[in-house]
Design an enzyme around this catalytic site. Structure first.
Site, mmCIF file in Angstrom:
data_model
loop_
_atom_site.group_PDB
_atom_site.id
_atom_site.type_symbol
_atom_site.label_atom_id
_atom_site.label_comp_id
_atom_site.label_asym_id
_atom_site.label_seq_id
_atom_site.Cartn_x
_atom_site.Cartn_y
_atom_site.Cartn_z
ATOM 1 N N ASP A 58 0.879 -1.165 0.000
ATOM 2 C CA ASP A 58 0.000 0.000 0.000
ATOM 3 C C ASP A 58 0.917 1.216 0.000
ATOM 4 O OD1 ASP A 58 -1.569 2.179 0.587
ATOM 5 O OD2 ASP A 58 -2.749 1.163 2.131
ATOM 6 N N ARG A 144 -12.122 18.021 -11.553
ATOM 7 C CA ARG A 144 -10.922 17.240 -11.211
ATOM 8 C C ARG A 144 -9.987 18.109 -10.362
ATOM 9 N NH1 ARG A 144 -13.715 13.736 -12.386
ATOM 10 N NH2 ARG A 144 -13.453 12.051 -13.905
ATOM 11 N N TYR A 147 -7.353 16.204 -8.217
ATOM 12 C CA TYR A 147 -6.528 15.447 -9.162
ATOM 13 C C TYR A 147 -5.557 16.390 -9.886
ATOM 14 C CZ TYR A 147 -5.528 11.718 -12.531
ATOM 15 O OH TYR A 147 -4.912 10.761 -13.298
ATOM 16 N N LYS A 151 -1.588 16.127 -9.334
ATOM 17 C CA LYS A 151 -0.784 15.689 -10.491
ATOM 18 C C LYS A 151 0.144 16.817 -10.966
ATOM 19 C CE LYS A 151 -2.272 11.385 -11.032
ATOM 20 N NZ LYS A 151 -1.381 10.225 -10.848
ATOM 21 N N THR A 182 -8.853 2.035 -19.000
ATOM 22 C CA THR A 182 -8.434 1.100 -17.950
ATOM 23 C C THR A 182 -9.660 0.735 -17.117
ATOM 24 O OG1 THR A 182 -7.985 2.863 -16.359
ATOM 25 C CG2 THR A 182 -6.168 2.226 -17.801
ATOM 26 N N PRO A 183 -9.558 -0.326 -16.318
ATOM 27 C CA PRO A 183 -10.714 -0.700 -15.489
ATOM 28 C C PRO A 183 -11.233 0.443 -14.619
ATOM 29 C CG PRO A 183 -9.090 -2.457 -15.482
ATOM 30 C CD PRO A 183 -8.462 -1.309 -16.229
ATOM 31 N N SER A 184 -10.327 1.266 -14.092
ATOM 32 C CA SER A 184 -10.816 2.338 -13.212
ATOM 33 C C SER A 184 -11.529 3.424 -14.014
ATOM 34 C CB SER A 184 -9.683 2.938 -12.379
ATOM 35 O OG SER A 184 -8.825 3.679 -13.189
ATOM 36 N N ARG A 188 -15.364 4.619 -13.448
ATOM 37 C CA ARG A 188 -15.785 6.022 -13.271
ATOM 38 C C ARG A 188 -16.920 6.343 -14.234
ATOM 39 N NH1 ARG A 188 -10.412 6.612 -12.574
ATOM 40 N NH2 ARG A 188 -9.912 7.371 -14.647
ATOM 41 N N ARG A 205 -14.506 13.907 -26.678
ATOM 42 C CA ARG A 205 -13.507 14.952 -26.407
ATOM 43 C C ARG A 205 -12.084 14.490 -26.752
ATOM 44 N NH1 ARG A 205 -13.389 15.222 -19.722
ATOM 45 N NH2 ARG A 205 -11.947 13.483 -19.503
HETATM 46 P P1 NAD Z 1 -6.289 1.911 -11.891
HETATM 47 O O1 NAD Z 1 -6.719 3.153 -11.189
HETATM 48 O O2 NAD Z 1 -7.268 1.151 -12.688
HETATM 49 O O3 NAD Z 1 -5.642 0.943 -10.783
HETATM 50 C C1 NAD Z 1 -4.335 0.591 -10.719
HETATM 51 C C2 NAD Z 1 -4.040 -0.278 -9.525
HETATM 52 O O4 NAD Z 1 -3.755 0.543 -8.380
HETATM 53 C C3 NAD Z 1 -5.088 -1.269 -9.048
HETATM 54 O O5 NAD Z 1 -4.598 -2.565 -9.286
HETATM 55 C C4 NAD Z 1 -5.224 -0.988 -7.546
HETATM 56 O O6 NAD Z 1 -5.364 -2.169 -6.779
HETATM 57 C C5 NAD Z 1 -3.919 -0.274 -7.248
HETATM 58 N N1 NAD Z 1 -3.937 0.552 -6.045
HETATM 59 C C6 NAD Z 1 -4.941 1.335 -5.594
HETATM 60 N N2 NAD Z 1 -4.583 1.926 -4.435
HETATM 61 C C7 NAD Z 1 -3.311 1.515 -4.164
HETATM 62 C C8 NAD Z 1 -2.408 1.751 -3.112
HETATM 63 N N3 NAD Z 1 -2.743 2.543 -2.087
HETATM 64 N N4 NAD Z 1 -1.189 1.168 -3.140
HETATM 65 C C9 NAD Z 1 -0.843 0.351 -4.165
HETATM 66 N N5 NAD Z 1 -1.672 0.072 -5.190
HETATM 67 C C10 NAD Z 1 -2.891 0.645 -5.190
HETATM 68 O O7 NAD Z 1 -5.081 2.257 -12.872
HETATM 69 P P2 NAD Z 1 -4.960 3.227 -14.099
HETATM 70 O O8 NAD Z 1 -6.254 3.826 -14.530
HETATM 71 O O9 NAD Z 1 -4.139 2.488 -15.064
HETATM 72 O O10 NAD Z 1 -4.126 4.449 -13.485
HETATM 73 C C11 NAD Z 1 -2.795 4.304 -13.116
HETATM 74 C C12 NAD Z 1 -2.196 5.679 -12.958
HETATM 75 O O11 NAD Z 1 -2.340 6.417 -14.166
HETATM 76 C C13 NAD Z 1 -2.822 6.534 -11.862
HETATM 77 O O12 NAD Z 1 -1.824 7.288 -11.207
HETATM 78 C C14 NAD Z 1 -3.721 7.462 -12.646
HETATM 79 O O13 NAD Z 1 -3.968 8.682 -11.973
HETATM 80 C C15 NAD Z 1 -2.894 7.677 -13.892
HETATM 81 N N6 NAD Z 1 -3.666 8.145 -15.034
HETATM 82 C C16 NAD Z 1 -4.677 7.378 -15.532
HETATM 83 C C17 NAD Z 1 -5.419 7.864 -16.600
HETATM 84 C C18 NAD Z 1 -6.564 7.070 -17.188
HETATM 85 O O14 NAD Z 1 -7.288 7.618 -18.007
HETATM 86 N N7 NAD Z 1 -6.738 5.808 -16.801
HETATM 87 C C19 NAD Z 1 -5.128 9.122 -17.143
HETATM 88 C C20 NAD Z 1 -4.084 9.853 -16.610
HETATM 89 C C21 NAD Z 1 -3.350 9.363 -15.555
#
Ligand code: NAD
Length: 245
Positions: A58, A144, A147, A151, A182-184, A188, A205
């Protein structure tokens, strides 16, 4: 393939999405990957991949960070990929929301770099990659607030580390994606209550009419982790399909 031969990489948020695609790309390129996440099911999948050592971490746990850095003193590449999207404006962001976003998006990177950097320097250098976003100092995105603020801090943190340690063989760059499927992200979109509407609005967009793919993000992380990018440090890399232009 061998662009990352003899490199050991610690990748956080390795369980799914961008982190997971990056683990797979790094292993394909010959790296040994320490794949860190909090999700047990994902960790079990990661542990089954050749070249991967899976560890529960974590990134908001300061002691656990010290422990993983001590267990692996030979990290050449640190990819701080973990992050959290808080939805809403400053008026929706209470003290707890603010503290959590800072803790996961910024303080975790600060702690991981502090923990890993001394051995990286001792071992002659390394590459640090910090996950930022175009939602940062690059672009204000509605709803956001936390965020964008956190960031943006990642970009400042990245540049400061790059400036301080450039003479000691440390490179530090940030990745600033647009929207990546991605799954997240899909969660959302579901959380809006109307997935189809949200999906088409988010897609509309996008300058290229599509989201980014985790593999496309992984390709950039391979480049930044490899010696191909040996002359590059302190840079926020925009990878957004032309959204910011
Ligand atoms: P995600 O959010 O789908 O999840 C990635 C993983 O993070 C999961 O497996 C989860 O179990 C793990 N996780 C959550 N909390 C945690 C913690 N406290 N410690 C360790 N692991 C933890 O991943 P994503 O969408 O690929 O995003 C990854 C990164 O990319 C993030 O920093 C996100 O802000 C950034 N990002 C994503 C996007 C997008 O559109 N998906 C865009 C810009 C930036």
């Amino acid at each position: 393939m061998s662009r990352l031969n003899n490199k050991t990489a610690l990748i956080t948020a390795a369980g799914q999405g961008i982190g997971r695609a990056t683990v797979e790309a790094y292993v394909r390129e010959g790296a040994h990957v320490i794949a860190a996440d909090i999700n047990d099911a994902s960790l079990a999948e990661l542990a089954a991949i050749d070249g991967v050592t899976a560890r529960k971490l974590d990134v908001t746990d300061a002691e656990a960070i010290k422990a993983i850095a001590a267990e692996f003193p030979n990290i050449n590449v640190l990819y701080n990929c973990a992050g959290f999207v808080h939805a809403g404006t400053i008026l929706d962001c209470d003290e707890d929301d603010w503290a959590f976003s800072n803790s996961l998006n910024v303080t975790a990177q600060y702690r991981l770099i502090r923990a890993v950097l001394p051995n990286m320097i001792k071992n002659g250098g390394g590459s640090i990659i910090n996950m930022s976003s175009i939602a940062s100092s690059i672009k204000g995105i509605p709803n956001r607030f936390a965020y964008c603020a956190t960031k943006a801090a990642v970009i400042g943190l990245t540049k400061a580390v790059a400036a301080d340690f450039v003479a000691q063989g440390i490179r530090c760059n940030a990745i600033c994606p647009g929207t990546v499927e991605t799954p997240s992200l899909l969660q959302r979109l579901r959380d809006t209550g109307d997935f189809d509407k949200a999906y088409s609005e988010f897609t509309a967009r996008q300058a290229m009419g599509r989201f980014g793919k985790p593999d496309e993000l992984a390709a950039l992380a391979v480049f930044l982790g490899s010696d191909e990018s040996a002359f590059i440090t302190g840079q926020p890399y925009i990878i957004d399909g032309g959204w910011v232009n």
